[in-house]
Design an enzyme around this catalytic site. Structure first.
Site, PDB file in Angstrom:
ATOM      1  N   GLY A  34       1.019  -1.138  -0.027  1.00  0.00           N
ATOM      2  CA  GLY A  34       0.061   0.020   0.008  1.00  0.00           C
ATOM      3  C   GLY A  34       0.804   1.182  -0.085  1.00  0.00           C
ATOM      4  CG  ASP A 148     -11.179   3.352   0.122  1.00  0.00           C
ATOM      5  OD1 ASP A 148     -11.380   3.973  -1.072  1.00  0.00           O
ATOM      6  OD2 ASP A 148      -9.902   3.057   0.362  1.00  0.00           O
TER       7      ASP A 148
END
Length: 352
Positions: A34, A148
């Site tokens: 990430g 999200d």
């Protein structure tokens, strides 16, 4: 966590120790990267249990927003217990890193499956969507907004069950009279009211999930553009192309979830009752006469109304053939054969 750039920091050592409990873990394969950390498969040495460890360099926790996001994820996720939400098992630190010890979802994410497959069939989407709506209903019932939702945050377990993960942007719903106007999330999945800073509440999650359903069925997001202003203009207009191959019920479901007005979008409970999800679940109960055939003309196949009870692992990389246990039993019964149970014995007689 999704593929990306976690930076040039060296990985943690091969063995990770929780100094608080003395538990030792062995680091395994890299699961993903990430923007501020990496995720590894780890094994608890004494028990052999497998986990996913989200590893964040401690230096990055000092960056603006990252420390708060990690702490929010830890604080929220440690209280959640639902079969379709990734479970947090613990956390610990060492000299160089902070670790979130999460439930392992070894099949990757729906984004990984879409990269391998292009798109999914309607029965598969129905199978996954029921589980995702169940998890989202639980989150909203606890006053939480994910903020999200997208295929890369829908994680698939070894047994092909799907779970909602990555609660780093999750937030408690705003109290009456207030609204959270922060612009956060993935641009292609942002709801119109989020773009207009009118609040990021539970309906914005429904919009994002609707975008994910569209993406899974078609292979691309409903709103796409090279430049952000054009992308946001298309989102605000709520106009998107509908491929001719989608069933009428799939089209209706997407239209309900992508309503431009938040109040017009149904919540998870109502969506679970939508005709797309409640239509005929077992096509074989209608008998075998006139059963549709696959392109080879030999195997009976399930029409779009079929909902599988489970999916085989091969569905991660290729289209599954929907000839399930129940349909096969009905076919054998129609031919005068005795159905066989999964254990290899004879099935009990059917009552008529």
């Amino acid at each position: 966590m999704v593929p990306g750039s976690a930076g040039a920091e060296p990985p943690p050592g091969w063995y990770l120790r929780d100094e608080g409990t003395g538990t030792l873990y062995k680091r395994g394969r890299l699961l993903g990267e990430g923007t501020f950390g990496r995720c590894y498969q780890v094994t608890e040495v004494t028990s052999g249990r497998l986990y996913a460890a989200k590893v964040i360099p401690r230096a990055r926790l000092a960056a603006v927003g990252i420390g708060d996001r990690v702490e929010r994820e830890r604080e929220l996720q440690c209280r959640l217990r639902h079969p379709h939400i990734v479970r947090l098992h613990g956390h610990f630190t060492d000299r160089g890193h902070f670790y979130l010890l999460l439930e392992l979802c070894s099949r990757g994410s729906l984004a990984d499956i879409l990269r391998a497959r292009g798109r999914l069939t309607e029965p598969e989407v129905r199978y996954y969507l029921r589980q995702l709506l169940s998890g989202l209903r639980y989150l909203h019932g606890h006053g939480l907004v994910h903020r999200d939702l997208k295929p890369s945050n829908f994680l698939v377990t070894e047994r092909m069950r799907v779970k909602i993960g990555d609660l780093g942007l999750a937030q408690r719903a705003a109290p009456p009279g207030r609204r959270w106007g922060a612009l956060c999330g993935t641009p292609s999945y942002l709801a119109p009211e989020v773009l207009d800073r009118r609040g990021h509440a539970a309906p914005a999650d429904i919009w994002a999930l609707g975008c994910a359903v569209y993406t899974a069925l078609t292979g691309h997001a409903p709103f796409e553009a090279r430049h952000r202003p054009e992308l946001f203009r298309r989102i605000r207009s709520a106009r998107y192309p509908l491929p001719p191959g989608l069933s009428p019920r799939a089209r209706a479901l997407i239209a309900h979830m992508l309503q431009p007005e938040p109040a017009a979008r149904p919540g998870p409970a109502r969506l679970l009752c939508h005709p797309f999800l409640t239509q005929v679940r077992d096509w074989a109960t209608r008998g075998t006469r006139g059963t549709p055939r696959d392109t080879r003309g030999s195997l009976p196949v399930a029409p779009q109304g079929f909902t599988p009870h489970t999916l085989p692992p091969r569905a991660c990389h290729s289209v599954p053939i929907f000839v399930g246990q129940e349909p096969l039993c009905w076919i054998l019964r129609g031919c005068g054969c005795v159905p066989v149970t999964p254990a290899g014995g004879r099935a009990p007689p059917q009552r008529t």
